[in-house]
Structure formats: C-alpha cells, structure tokens
Design an enzyme around this catalytic site. Structure first.
Site, PDB file in Angstrom:
ATOM      1  N   ASN A 256      -7.870   1.987  -6.640  1.00  0.00           N
ATOM      2  CA  ASN A 256      -8.136   1.754  -5.412  1.00  0.00           C
ATOM      3  C   ASN A 256      -9.602   1.374  -5.754  1.00  0.00           C
ATOM      4  O   ASN A 256     -10.058   0.714  -4.860  1.00  0.00           O
ATOM      5  CB  ASN A 256      -8.092   3.156  -5.201  1.00  0.00           C
ATOM      6  CG  ASN A 256      -6.748   3.431  -4.323  1.00  0.00           C
ATOM      7  OD1 ASN A 256      -6.180   2.692  -3.426  1.00  0.00           O
ATOM      8  ND2 ASN A 256      -5.710   4.304  -4.835  1.00  0.00           N
TER       9      ASN A 256
ATOM     10  N   CYS B 159       2.542   7.222  -6.812  1.00  0.00           N
ATOM     11  CA  CYS B 159       1.780   8.406  -7.056  1.00  0.00           C
ATOM     12  C   CYS B 159       3.246   9.699  -6.961  1.00  0.00           C
ATOM     13  O   CYS B 159       3.499  10.766  -7.302  1.00  0.00           O
ATOM     14  CB  CYS B 159       0.895   8.555  -7.144  1.00  0.00           C
ATOM     15  SG  CYS B 159      -0.495   7.419  -7.240  1.00  0.00           S
TER      16      CYS B 159
ATOM     17  N   SER C 255       0.852  -0.986   0.201  1.00  0.00           N
ATOM     18  CA  SER C 255      -0.039  -0.207  -0.329  1.00  0.00           C
ATOM     19  C   SER C 255       0.699   1.061  -0.245  1.00  0.00           C
ATOM     20  O   SER C 255       0.438   2.322   0.521  1.00  0.00           O
ATOM     21  CB  SER C 255      -1.158   0.455   1.447  1.00  0.00           C
ATOM     22  OG  SER C 255      -1.932  -1.364   1.175  1.00  0.00           O
TER      23      SER C 255
HETATM   24  C1  FAD Z   1       5.597   7.770 -11.043  1.00  0.00           C
HETATM   25  C2  FAD Z   1       4.535   7.569 -10.835  1.00  0.00           C
HETATM   26  C3  FAD Z   1       3.101   8.511 -10.979  1.00  0.00           C
HETATM   27  C4  FAD Z   1       2.285   8.325 -10.888  1.00  0.00           C
HETATM   28  N1  FAD Z   1       1.481   8.832 -10.241  1.00  0.00           N
HETATM   29  C5  FAD Z   1      -0.100   8.912 -10.543  1.00  0.00           C
HETATM   30  C6  FAD Z   1      -1.281  10.030 -10.116  1.00  0.00           C
HETATM   31  O1  FAD Z   1      -0.607  11.249  -9.676  1.00  0.00           O
HETATM   32  N2  FAD Z   1      -2.252  10.018  -9.816  1.00  0.00           N
HETATM   33  C7  FAD Z   1      -2.959   8.641 -10.597  1.00  0.00           C
HETATM   34  O2  FAD Z   1      -3.971   8.320 -10.760  1.00  0.00           O
HETATM   35  N3  FAD Z   1      -2.192   7.026 -10.701  1.00  0.00           N
HETATM   36  C8  FAD Z   1      -0.458   7.773 -10.915  1.00  0.00           C
HETATM   37  N4  FAD Z   1       0.296   6.256 -11.292  1.00  0.00           N
HETATM   38  C9  FAD Z   1      -0.066   5.756 -11.158  1.00  0.00           C
HETATM   39  C10 FAD Z   1      -0.701   4.248  -9.900  1.00  0.00           C
HETATM   40  O3  FAD Z   1       0.510   4.609  -9.276  1.00  0.00           O
HETATM   41  C11 FAD Z   1      -0.460   3.333 -10.742  1.00  0.00           C
HETATM   42  O4  FAD Z   1      -1.546   3.352 -11.103  1.00  0.00           O
HETATM   43  C12 FAD Z   1      -1.463   2.345  -9.245  1.00  0.00           C
HETATM   44  O5  FAD Z   1      -0.337   2.254  -8.757  1.00  0.00           O
HETATM   45  C13 FAD Z   1      -1.752   1.040  -9.943  1.00  0.00           C
HETATM   46  O6  FAD Z   1      -1.944  -0.199  -8.457  1.00  0.00           O
HETATM   47  P1  FAD Z   1      -2.364  -1.718  -8.752  1.00  0.00           P
HETATM   48  O7  FAD Z   1      -2.139  -2.135  -7.752  1.00  0.00           O
HETATM   49  O8  FAD Z   1      -2.647  -2.101 -10.293  1.00  0.00           O
HETATM   50  O9  FAD Z   1      -0.485  -2.008  -9.473  1.00  0.00           O
HETATM   51  P2  FAD Z   1       0.735  -1.530  -9.150  1.00  0.00           P
HETATM   52  O10 FAD Z   1       0.380  -0.449  -7.804  1.00  0.00           O
HETATM   53  O11 FAD Z   1       1.649  -1.610  -9.711  1.00  0.00           O
HETATM   54  O12 FAD Z   1       0.693  -2.843  -7.192  1.00  0.00           O
HETATM   55  C14 FAD Z   1       1.291  -4.504  -7.772  1.00  0.00           C
HETATM   56  C15 FAD Z   1       1.694  -4.925  -7.371  1.00  0.00           C
HETATM   57  O13 FAD Z   1       2.327  -6.232  -7.290  1.00  0.00           O
HETATM   58  C16 FAD Z   1       3.556  -6.814  -7.590  1.00  0.00           C
HETATM   59  N5  FAD Z   1       3.607  -7.843  -8.551  1.00  0.00           N
HETATM   60  C17 FAD Z   1       3.182  -7.617  -9.410  1.00  0.00           C
HETATM   61  N6  FAD Z   1       2.849  -9.049 -10.251  1.00  0.00           N
HETATM   62  C18 FAD Z   1       3.526 -10.229  -8.850  1.00  0.00           C
HETATM   63  C19 FAD Z   1       3.931 -11.267  -8.281  1.00  0.00           C
HETATM   64  N7  FAD Z   1       3.634 -12.073  -9.848  1.00  0.00           N
HETATM   65  N8  FAD Z   1       3.917 -12.018  -7.227  1.00  0.00           N
HETATM   66  C20 FAD Z   1       3.726 -10.810  -6.153  1.00  0.00           C
HETATM   67  N9  FAD Z   1       3.685  -9.514  -6.011  1.00  0.00           N
HETATM   68  C21 FAD Z   1       3.733  -9.155  -7.427  1.00  0.00           C
HETATM   69  C22 FAD Z   1       4.339  -5.266  -7.285  1.00  0.00           C
HETATM   70  O14 FAD Z   1       5.597  -5.918  -6.744  1.00  0.00           O
HETATM   71  C23 FAD Z   1       2.995  -3.705  -6.988  1.00  0.00           C
HETATM   72  O15 FAD Z   1       3.776  -3.667  -5.828  1.00  0.00           O
HETATM   73  C24 FAD Z   1       2.200   6.787 -10.675  1.00  0.00           C
HETATM   74  C25 FAD Z   1       3.044   6.294 -11.337  1.00  0.00           C
HETATM   75  C26 FAD Z   1       4.016   6.237 -11.208  1.00  0.00           C
HETATM   76  C27 FAD Z   1       4.738   4.871 -11.634  1.00  0.00           C
END
Ligand code: FAD
Length: 456
Positions: free
Chosen positions: A311, A46, A42
């Site tokens: 989220n 961003c 968590s």
């Molecule tokens: C620099 C940056 C700035 C951003 N700014 C914004 C913003 O301003 N506003 C916005 O809305 N969004 C923003 N984002 C996008 C946002 O961070 C992502 O959309 C969000 O984190 C997606 O959440 P998620 O849970 O889908 O994936 P993630 O946050 O990528 O989480 C997926 C997790 O799964 C884990 N994982 C993957 N495969 C496996 C596996 N096989 N086994 C175990 N664990 C695994 C990874 O390690 C990771 O921790 C930004 C992203 C970045 C990189």
C-alpha cells in the site's frame, strides 16, 4: 493530449498507485486503465484466514473498493478477468487476454505501473488435479476452500503444509471451524519468522489448541481416493486427511517483467529506486510483492511480501506519477500475527539475520506480564531484544504473549527505525496503568536486561 497509465494488477500496490495519481491529475491529463486477471480489485488477502474461520462472515467484507467504485470515484477503467501477457517497452504497449473469452487487446502506455504481486510456492507434489488441495492467495482460492469446508457432510481432518504465518493463521482458522488439524513443517519449528526460542512458545500454544505439529517433516506427495485427497505422504509416514491447505511461501511474480527485460534484483524481485521507479527504465513503476526493497538495518536488498509495504509503495509511486515527490524509505521487517489469543510480533533482525549481516550482538529474553501482576487477566509476555555490541543499538525485537503483546512491537519498531540504543530505551516515557502494563513495561524490562548484558 492526456497521458495513458496502464496498471498491471488490481490490488494493493496497483490500485493505490492509480488512485493516488488520480488525486493530482484529472481525466483530461491522465487516462488510467487497470488490468486485473482475477474477479476482484482492492481486496484483503490478509483477511482470508478470518473469513475461512467464520469470524468474518461475508467475503465481500474483504473488498475495500470494487471496480465500480474505482470507476465512479477515481475514473479508472478497470478491466477485470484480463491478464497481461506481454509488455513491449519499445512500442510502449501491453498485450492482455480477456479470460472471459473476449480475445486479445493491445493497449499503449506512457506510464506503466507493474503490480503483479507474488506467486505461491507450489512444489511438484502439489501440482495435481486432486480435489481438496487449496492455496489461500486470492479470494477465489478462499471461495473454493470455503465451499469445500461447507460441504455436507463437512470434512473432519485437515493438513496445513507450511508453518509460516499464513500456515499458522490457517491452522487456527481450521481449528475454530472444528476440524482436527495437523501442521507439517520442514524446519525444526513453525514460525521461523522469529528465533527458535520464541517460536517454541508459539508451537507450545498451538499444541495447546490441539494442533498436531509435525516439525522437521518433509511432504513427499499426496494420495487420493475417487479423485479426492485422502492423505498427505511425508518422509515420516502418511497423514490421513480430508483437505490440504498450502502455505509454503511466495516469490515475486516477475515472469512478465523478466520477459520484457526489466531489471531483477538478487532476491528475485524487480529492482526499483526510492521513488518506486523501475531502476533505469523511464516511465515504468512498480510496487508491492513483485519488488525487492532495502532493509534499513542490514542494508541488504530483501523481498518482504506484506500488504503494509504494498500500500505504501503504491502510494509513493502514485504521488510521483501525479507530479509530486515521495520516496519509500525501506523496511525493518515489522510483522504481527496471532494464534487464537497468543500474539506474536517481530521487528528488525533475527539472530541469524544479524549474524549474516556481520553484526556483533547480544540477545536477551525478558519475561514479564501484560498487566500489573495483581490485575485481573495478567498473562505472561516474553520480549527478546537483539542489540549491537558494543554500541547498544537495537537491531531486532520479538514479542510473544497475550493481549497487548503484538502491537507493543510498534514501540520497538519506532525505536529501531530511529536507531535508538537499548540504553536510550530504558528512559522511554511509556504509559503505565495496572490494566495495561506492570509499573515497568515489558519493553523497559527487556531494555534494562540488554544494557546489563552489554556491560558484562
Ligand atoms: C492469507 C494471507 C494473509 C496475509 N496477511 C497479511 C497480513 O496480516 N499483513 C500484511 O501486511 N500482509 C499480509 N498478507 C500479504 C498481503 O496480502 C500482500 O502483501 C499484498 O496483497 C500485496 O499486494 P500487491 O498489490 O503487491 O499484490 P497482490 O495483492 O497479490 O495483487 C496483485 C494482483 O495482480 C494480479 N495479476 C498478477 N499478474 C497479472 C497479470 N499478468 N495481468 C493482470 N493481473 C495480474 C493478481 O491477480 C492480483 O490480484 C497476507 C497474504 C495472504 C495470502
């Protein structure tokens, strides 16, 4: 006997689903195990640009809930540094590898939440073991970059490759740290999330900050000295540098899902239904950057990797897993960012999206100010509207300007979500006082201009 929920991916979508499911199902009814291959749960990717710039001093400020909190508050068994390497849908179990050297474990599931996020685009030239080249996808990436920037003597020159919003935010962060920054973008302009006429305003502001923008330039390779990057090679010459930051976009992380035979959509994201159930696969749920979703304006499937959606989608999945009922209604493409004081917002379709979706439309650009012209601090604000012809329905909007620009896009997003016409919008009862807007808010000025364009 309690059901078992396995979560793959311990960030926004995965942990939102787990926490939400726990809110309605106790430990005796639902056992939850979450696998996360990284060091954190968590966290806010961003926030990485603002941590790199120093605005946010401490990495831990970007962590919303650590594994201990998940355990104590939600009774979730978090297994950090565990990578799930296989999903067996017939046996209903996952195989995970303990990356800290503890071997392999197999865990059965009744319910699976697939929330693996996205994979950064890494071209062949970036797949080197040259030191000084960084992505900014995870907190570990951010830590590595910060250590490099904190070295004594510190690096002086940086090249950011990729001019999407992450590249733009990283360029700003590096400027704030005092580096001399070059941004290389293959397209004719950075910030292609807005139309070129609006992106030009962002490009001008970045140049004003001292960022050397090389647009229409393709990176072809890296060169090194003593194992450290010392230049970026492009089709327009070599750019000397001490550090390279990659912001080349992402694709859904679905390798595991594909291998398990889960359905992948046209955008490369997992196909899910409105309840965030993987299409046609009982007991398997997904959300966040690994799924595709519906664009409410174009009606097309899209991959929009944003934390705001991850989220919400995780929460929807968690409510349904918890025995309730919730749906994710799709997206309209709302996003905001900034380059120092210049704010950028967009919602709905750009001109090229509207064309691709087959709409006939007019587009207008209205120039106004963020405050009454006489009020101290009044600065320009540019609003672009795209409206369907002849209905006048709002299809898209973009704003570039100084303070109060970015969040004004929310007014337009609500109008667009509710299928308002630009004519309806001219009557909106928006707040006015000189410190916050001119008597005619920039949104209303733009709506009036769009009505005029439709009448022509
Ligand atoms: C620099 C940056 C700035 C951003 N700014 C914004 C913003 O301003 N506003 C916005 O809305 N969004 C923003 N984002 C996008 C946002 O961070 C992502 O959309 C969000 O984190 C997606 O959440 P998620 O849970 O889908 O994936 P993630 O946050 O990528 O989480 C997926 C997790 O799964 C884990 N994982 C993957 N495969 C496996 C596996 N096989 N086994 C175990 N664990 C695994 C990874 O390690 C990771 O921790 C930004 C992203 C970045 C990189």
């Amino acid at each position: 006997m309690a059901e078992r929920m396995i979560v793959i991916g311990g960030d926004a979508a995965g942990m939102a689903a787990a926490a939400q499911a726990r809110r309605s199902r106790g430990r005796d009814d639902l056992e939850i195990v979450a696998f996360e291959r990284g060091h954190f749960t968590s966290y806010s990717a961003c926030g990485i640009p603002y941590w790199i710039s120093g605005l946010v001093p401490d990495r831990d400020q970007l962590i919303a809930r650590d594994p201990a909190t998940h355990r104590e508050k939600f009774d979730i068994d978090v297994r950090l540094r565990h990578e799930v390497v296989a999903i067996d849908l017939d046996r209903r179990e996952v195989t995970a590898v303990d990356l800290a050297g503890g071997g392999e474990v197999r865990e059965p599931f009744d319910i699976l939440m697939h929330a693996t996020g996205a994979v950064p685009t890494t071209p062949d030239w970036a797949r080197t073991d040259v030191a000084g080249v960084f992505g900014v996808q995870t907190l570990d990436d951010g830590s590595a970059l910060r250590s490099w920037l904190d070295a004594d003597p510190p690096p002086q020159r940086a090249v950011v490759v990729g001019g999407g919003y992450i590249g733009v935010e990283m360029a700003e962060a590096l400027v704030l740290r005092g580096l001399s920054v070059t941004l290389v973008e293959r397209a004719e302009q950075p910030m292609s999330t807005v139309d070129p006429d609006m992106a030009r305003l962002v490009t001008d502001a970045m140049r004003g900050l001292g960022v050397d923008i090389r647009a229409g330039v393709q990176v072809t390779g890296l060169s090194e000295h003593d194992g450290r990057v010392d230049a970026v090679q492009t089709d327009a010459g070599s750019i000397p540098t001490d550090v390279v930051v990659l912001g080349l976009g992402v694709r859904p992380n679905t390798a595991l899902a594909e291998a398990a035979g889960l359905p992948i959509g046209t955008t490369g994201g997992l196909r899910v239904d409105r309840q965030m159930r993987v299409a046609g696969v009982p007991g398997v749920w997904a959300g966040g950057d690994c799924v595709e979703t519906l664009h409410r304006v174009s009606g097309m499937p899209v991959h929009v990797p944003l934390g705001t959606h991850a989220n919400k989608q995780g929460r929807v999945a968690g409510i349904n897993i918890g025995g309730g009922y919730a749906t994710f209604a799709g997206v309209i493409g709302t996003a905001v960012t900034k380059v120092c004081d210049l704010e950028v917002g967009r919602t709905g379709l750009r001109e090229r999206d509207a064309l691709a979706a087959g709409f006939e439309f007019v587009s207008v650009i209205a120039k106004s100010t963020n405050r009454a012209g006489y009020y101290p601090g009044a600065r320009p604000m540019t609003v672009k509207l795209i409206a369907e012809r002849p209905s006048g329905r709002l299809l898209g909007a973009q704003i570039v300007g100084w303070s109060e620009a970015a969040k004004r896009i929310d007014t337009l997003a609500v109008a667009l979500w509710n299928r308002m016409t630009v004519d309806d919008m001219t009557a909106l009862d928006l707040g006015y006082a000189p410190p916050y807007s001119p008597a005619w808010d920039p949104v209303l000025v733009a709506a009036r201009k769009a009505v005029d364009a439709l009448a022509r």
